[in-house]
Design an enzyme around this catalytic site. Structure first.
Site, mmCIF file in Angstrom:
data_model
loop_
_atom_site.group_PDB
_atom_site.id
_atom_site.type_symbol
_atom_site.label_atom_id
_atom_site.label_comp_id
_atom_site.label_asym_id
_atom_site.label_seq_id
_atom_site.Cartn_x
_atom_site.Cartn_y
_atom_site.Cartn_z
ATOM 1 N N GLU A 74 -19.493 50.194 28.513
ATOM 2 C CA GLU A 74 -18.610 51.362 28.677
ATOM 3 C C GLU A 74 -18.971 52.483 27.720
ATOM 4 O O GLU A 74 -19.218 52.244 26.526
ATOM 5 C CB GLU A 74 -17.142 50.945 28.438
ATOM 6 C CG GLU A 74 -16.193 52.143 28.497
ATOM 7 C CD GLU A 74 -14.715 51.808 28.596
ATOM 8 O OE1 GLU A 74 -14.362 50.605 28.641
ATOM 9 O OE2 GLU A 74 -13.911 52.762 28.633
ATOM 10 N N LYS A 84 -12.137 38.525 30.843
ATOM 11 C CA LYS A 84 -12.994 39.490 30.145
ATOM 12 C C LYS A 84 -12.462 39.662 28.739
ATOM 13 O O LYS A 84 -11.242 39.677 28.539
ATOM 14 C CB LYS A 84 -13.017 40.837 30.877
ATOM 15 C CG LYS A 84 -13.826 41.908 30.129
ATOM 16 C CD LYS A 84 -14.156 43.101 31.001
ATOM 17 C CE LYS A 84 -13.075 44.129 31.128
ATOM 18 N NZ LYS A 84 -12.571 44.715 29.856
ATOM 19 N N ASP A 119 -6.706 45.561 30.957
ATOM 20 C CA ASP A 119 -5.573 45.907 30.084
ATOM 21 C C ASP A 119 -5.333 47.421 30.065
ATOM 22 O O ASP A 119 -4.378 47.890 29.436
ATOM 23 C CB ASP A 119 -5.739 45.325 28.678
ATOM 24 C CG ASP A 119 -6.973 45.823 27.966
ATOM 25 O OD1 ASP A 119 -7.743 46.613 28.560
ATOM 26 O OD2 ASP A 119 -7.188 45.429 26.802
ATOM 27 N N SER A 120 -6.142 48.174 30.800
ATOM 28 C CA SER A 120 -5.832 49.592 31.029
ATOM 29 C C SER A 120 -4.498 49.724 31.759
ATOM 30 O O SER A 120 -3.929 50.818 31.820
ATOM 31 C CB SER A 120 -6.949 50.258 31.844
ATOM 32 O OG SER A 120 -7.217 49.510 33.021
ATOM 33 N N ASP A 140 -8.319 40.634 31.963
ATOM 34 C CA ASP A 140 -8.589 40.949 30.556
ATOM 35 C C ASP A 140 -7.748 40.097 29.622
ATOM 36 O O ASP A 140 -6.544 39.914 29.864
ATOM 37 C CB ASP A 140 -8.217 42.416 30.274
ATOM 38 C CG ASP A 140 -9.420 43.338 30.282
ATOM 39 O OD1 ASP A 140 -10.558 42.855 30.153
ATOM 40 O OD2 ASP A 140 -9.198 44.556 30.408
ATOM 41 N N GLU A 144 -13.385 41.829 24.841
ATOM 42 C CA GLU A 144 -14.161 42.905 24.220
ATOM 43 C C GLU A 144 -14.858 42.410 22.955
ATOM 44 O O GLU A 144 -14.346 41.543 22.261
ATOM 45 C CB GLU A 144 -13.234 44.075 23.870
ATOM 46 C CG GLU A 144 -12.640 44.734 25.090
ATOM 47 C CD GLU A 144 -11.824 45.985 24.776
ATOM 48 O OE1 GLU A 144 -11.879 46.490 23.630
ATOM 49 O OE2 GLU A 144 -11.134 46.450 25.699
HETATM 50 O O1 KIV Z 1 -9.085 47.646 31.118
HETATM 51 C C1 KIV Z 1 -9.904 48.101 31.933
HETATM 52 O O2 KIV Z 1 -9.540 48.664 32.966
HETATM 53 C C2 KIV Z 1 -11.316 47.955 31.631
HETATM 54 C C3 KIV Z 1 -12.282 48.711 32.486
HETATM 55 C C4 KIV Z 1 -12.187 50.148 32.209
HETATM 56 C C5 KIV Z 1 -13.656 48.190 32.351
HETATM 57 O O3 KIV Z 1 -11.673 47.269 30.736
#
Ligand code: KIV
Length: 289
Positions: free
Chosen positions: A205, A136, A67-68, A106, A138
């Site tokens: 992280e 993924k 989600d970055s 994510d 969090e």
């Molecule tokens: O969203 C993302 O890119 C991430 C990585 C930095 C692990 O969660």
């Protein structure tokens, strides 16, 4: 030999030559760590587009559609504004562009935290609509029941602890975590809870190195570090960061290329040729036969 791609316009799938290896499975990634030892570290990079996935695929074990992408692709202030529709569109593009790496997508903020049932509905949509292998999410101990619930229903889950960007408003920023004993203990406990719940890997992280080492020793699944330690079982970086696409990057990022400079000078060259009317040249211009 480098890989070339032929686009099948009917399926939007780009077929590579030479034909790559079969896609890695999630159990194969999980089994990289045996009795606490990972002989072959897990390589993960973020990918948001099909072309980026094509270029990264052969070098990576995992591609993370993170989600970055909110900040990197959409210019959003944080990942909190990222929607499920964005993740599904980009996750599907990454799957279409890859053959070898397992793709992880994510779950965005607000789409999984309420209950295991909410997380199941979201994760099932992600896997069904993207073709990705895993999701993924969090959070540590608080998400353990959800991780077990998904895992038992056929959805592999990668955990994410330490500096969790979706919690930026609670954490108060993006600084490294685990500097106090209480915080360090909580991060290790979070890792143990996710591991016991069946997470196949855990992103660690932005933590001080001793915590990353302690977490890696404490869990049976691979840890994937970012701003953590070379002693983690694998590493991940945001691809645009390591390519040098941004002027400022966190201290833990190593720049493996300076792509922003290349793009800027190519654009400047193009602009000067357009203004001088030297582009297009004879080679780029159609003439009557
Ligand atoms: O969203 C993302 O890119 C991430 C990585 C930095 C692990 O969660």
């Amino acid at each position: 030999m480098s890989t070339t791609y032929q686009l099948d316009t009917a399926t939007s799938r780009a077929h590579p030559t030479p034909a790559p290896l079969r896609r890695l499975s999630i159990p194969a990634i999980r089994q990289r760590k045996q009795d606490g030892v990972t002989a072959d570290p897990v390589v993960m990079l973020t990918a948001y587009t099909a072309r980026q996935a094509q270029l990264l695929d052969e070098h990576c074990d995992l591609l993370l559609c993170g989600d970055s992408l909110g900040q990197v692709i959409y210019g959003l202030p944080t990942s909190l504004q990222v929607t499920l529709e964005m993740m599904i569109a980009h996750g599907a593009a990454v799957v279409r562009g890859s053959y070898h790496a397992a793709v992880v997508v994510d779950l965005p903020f607000g789409t999984y935290e309420r209950s295991p049932e909410q997380a199941l509905a979201t994760a099932a949509r992600v896997l069904a609509e993207t073709g990705a292998s895993a999701v993924k999410l969090e959070g540590g101990a608080v998400m353990a029941d959800t991780v077990a619930f998904l895992n038992q229903r056929g959805i592999p889950v990668m955990g994410h602890i330490g500096l969790t960007p979706q919690a930026v408003n609670v954490l108060g920023g993006y600084n490294a975590r685990g500097r106090s004993q209480a915080e360090a203990d909580k991060i290790v406990a979070d890792a143990r809870a996710l591991d016991a719940a069946g997470a196949f890997a855990i992103v660690v992280e932005g933590v001080v190195e001793p915590i990353a080492v302690a977490v890696t020793k404490a869990v049976s699944c691979p840890t994937i570090g970012i701003g953590a330690s070379a002693k983690c079982d694998g590493q991940v970086l945001v691809t645009e960061d390591m390519l040098g696409m941004f002027e400022r990057v966190p201290r833990f990022v190593k720049r493996y290329a300076e792509v922003a400079g290349l793009i800027s000078s190519a654009a400047a060259h193009y602009a000067s040729e357009v203004r001088a009317r030297t582009f297009p040249g004879v080679e780029q211009t159609y003439q009557p036969k």
